[in-house]
Design an enzyme around this catalytic site. Structure first.
Site, mmCIF file in Angstrom:
data_model
loop_
_atom_site.group_PDB
_atom_site.id
_atom_site.type_symbol
_atom_site.label_atom_id
_atom_site.label_comp_id
_atom_site.label_asym_id
_atom_site.label_seq_id
_atom_site.Cartn_x
_atom_site.Cartn_y
_atom_site.Cartn_z
ATOM 1 N N HIS A 1 1.180 -1.127 0.354
ATOM 2 C CA HIS A 1 -0.012 -0.105 0.285
ATOM 3 C C HIS A 1 0.677 1.507 -0.204
ATOM 4 O O HIS A 1 0.686 2.244 -0.537
ATOM 5 C CB HIS A 1 -1.009 -0.162 1.547
ATOM 6 C CG HIS A 1 -1.431 -0.739 1.290
ATOM 7 N ND1 HIS A 1 -2.369 -1.834 2.254
ATOM 8 C CD2 HIS A 1 -2.715 -1.473 0.099
ATOM 9 C CE1 HIS A 1 -3.209 -2.588 2.263
ATOM 10 N NE2 HIS A 1 -3.356 -2.270 1.015
ATOM 11 N N LYS B 1 -15.890 -7.294 5.141
ATOM 12 C CA LYS B 1 -14.996 -8.125 5.127
ATOM 13 C C LYS B 1 -14.638 -7.538 7.474
ATOM 14 O O LYS B 1 -14.876 -6.808 7.047
ATOM 15 C CB LYS B 1 -13.773 -9.309 4.981
ATOM 16 C CG LYS B 1 -13.384 -9.165 3.653
ATOM 17 C CD LYS B 1 -12.401 -7.857 3.502
ATOM 18 C CE LYS B 1 -12.740 -7.572 1.880
ATOM 19 N NZ LYS B 1 -11.830 -6.831 1.472
ATOM 20 N N ARG C 1 -1.360 -6.200 -8.673
ATOM 21 C CA ARG C 1 0.000 -6.790 -7.978
ATOM 22 C C ARG C 1 0.093 -7.647 -9.253
ATOM 23 O O ARG C 1 1.330 -8.313 -9.856
ATOM 24 C CB ARG C 1 -0.082 -7.080 -6.412
ATOM 25 C CG ARG C 1 0.247 -6.450 -5.944
ATOM 26 C CD ARG C 1 -1.439 -7.469 -4.861
ATOM 27 N NE ARG C 1 -2.717 -7.440 -4.558
ATOM 28 C CZ ARG C 1 -3.029 -7.836 -3.918
ATOM 29 N NH1 ARG C 1 -2.884 -8.345 -2.492
ATOM 30 N NH2 ARG C 1 -4.511 -8.357 -3.845
ATOM 31 N N SER D 1 -2.961 -7.653 2.543
ATOM 32 C CA SER D 1 -3.675 -7.613 3.513
ATOM 33 C C SER D 1 -3.734 -9.128 4.569
ATOM 34 O O SER D 1 -3.478 -9.417 5.796
ATOM 35 C CB SER D 1 -4.958 -6.364 4.022
ATOM 36 O OG SER D 1 -4.106 -4.878 3.736
HETATM 37 O O1 PNS Z 1 -8.444 -2.871 -0.376
HETATM 38 P P1 PNS Z 1 -9.904 -2.921 -0.895
HETATM 39 O O2 PNS Z 1 -11.137 -4.133 0.367
HETATM 40 O O3 PNS Z 1 -9.161 -3.486 -2.026
HETATM 41 O O4 PNS Z 1 -10.676 -1.235 -0.936
HETATM 42 C C1 PNS Z 1 -11.961 -2.012 -1.283
HETATM 43 C C2 PNS Z 1 -12.102 -0.392 -1.805
HETATM 44 C C3 PNS Z 1 -12.631 0.348 -0.962
HETATM 45 C C4 PNS Z 1 -12.085 0.236 -3.153
HETATM 46 C C5 PNS Z 1 -13.720 -0.521 -2.477
HETATM 47 O O5 PNS Z 1 -14.677 -1.909 -1.815
HETATM 48 C C6 PNS Z 1 -14.378 0.673 -2.589
HETATM 49 O O6 PNS Z 1 -14.513 1.329 -3.693
HETATM 50 N N1 PNS Z 1 -15.734 0.452 -2.103
HETATM 51 C C7 PNS Z 1 -16.537 2.132 -1.971
HETATM 52 C C8 PNS Z 1 -17.870 1.572 -2.800
HETATM 53 C C9 PNS Z 1 -18.099 1.402 -4.206
HETATM 54 O O7 PNS Z 1 -18.407 2.863 -4.257
HETATM 55 N N2 PNS Z 1 -19.189 0.557 -4.497
HETATM 56 C C10 PNS Z 1 -19.983 0.941 -6.091
HETATM 57 C C11 PNS Z 1 -18.086 0.976 -7.305
HETATM 58 S S1 PNS Z 1 -17.464 -0.668 -7.738
#
Ligand code: PNS
Length: 158
Positions: A17, A41, A90, A128
């Site tokens: 990150h 989660k 990644r 993570s």
């Molecule tokens: O570290 P992660 O878990 O891959 O992060 C995921 C994240 C937070 C970027 C993703 O879950 C997100 O953008 N959530 C916001 C919800 C949202 O906007 N959903 C609709 C579009 S996909």
């Protein structure tokens, strides 16, 4: 002032990150690290703990700030004035999920652009979830996360 938003669960933050955040610090005037409040989660660390860990990790960059968000990512991007959302890639396995999210975000807000940064090859296997698993099973995570995160993991699992 060009602002980038680096969103994630950061449960916990890893060196992968921070590699993405560091790349952004030189490309953008301002970087907002967006910590999602309710990851799907159940998290090991509260949002306050994740923010505190990230703030400590990012203190070295004066153009980075950490904030929490809930709801749609694109709404938060608008709120902080970021037209660019930066995610790390990644490996090709990330691509399917990331492209789907970026296309949905584009559908929701055409003015918000998703940019992908290739992570350092040595962090290609780093997540993570795996860090938590290794730490839970007594493995050494010192090389995978910043020192404050390694301490927090040790404390949480003691
Ligand atoms: O570290 P992660 O878990 O891959 O992060 C995921 C994240 C937070 C970027 C993703 O879950 C997100 O953008 N959530 C916001 C919800 C949202 O906007 N959903 C609709 C579009 S996909």
């Amino acid at each position: 002032m060009i602002t980038a938003l680096v969103p994630g669960s950061f449960d916990p933050p890893t060196k992968g990150h921070l590699d993405v955040v560091e790349r952004c610090t030189t490309l953008f005037d301002q970087v907002v690290v967006g910590v999602i409040l309710n990851p799907s989660k159940s998290p090991m660390f509260t949002s306050d703990e994740r923010v505190a860990m990230l703030e400590e990790c990012c203190v070295q960059w004066d153009n980075v700030r950490v904030a929490t968000f809930q709801g749609l990512l694109v709404d938060f991007a608008h709120h902080v004035g970021a037209r660019t959302v930066v995610k790390g890639l990644r490996a090709v396995t990330d691509f399917d999920y990331e492209i789907q999210m970026s296309q949905m975000n584009r559908h929701l807000a055409g003015d918000v652009v998703s940019l992908f940064v290739a992570t350092k090859p040595e962090f290609g296997y780093l997540s993570s979830s795996l860090v938590k698993e290794v730490a839970r099973l007594g493995g050494d995570v010192e090389a995978l996360v910043p020192p404050n995160v390694a301490s927090a993991l040790k404390e949480r699992l003691a």
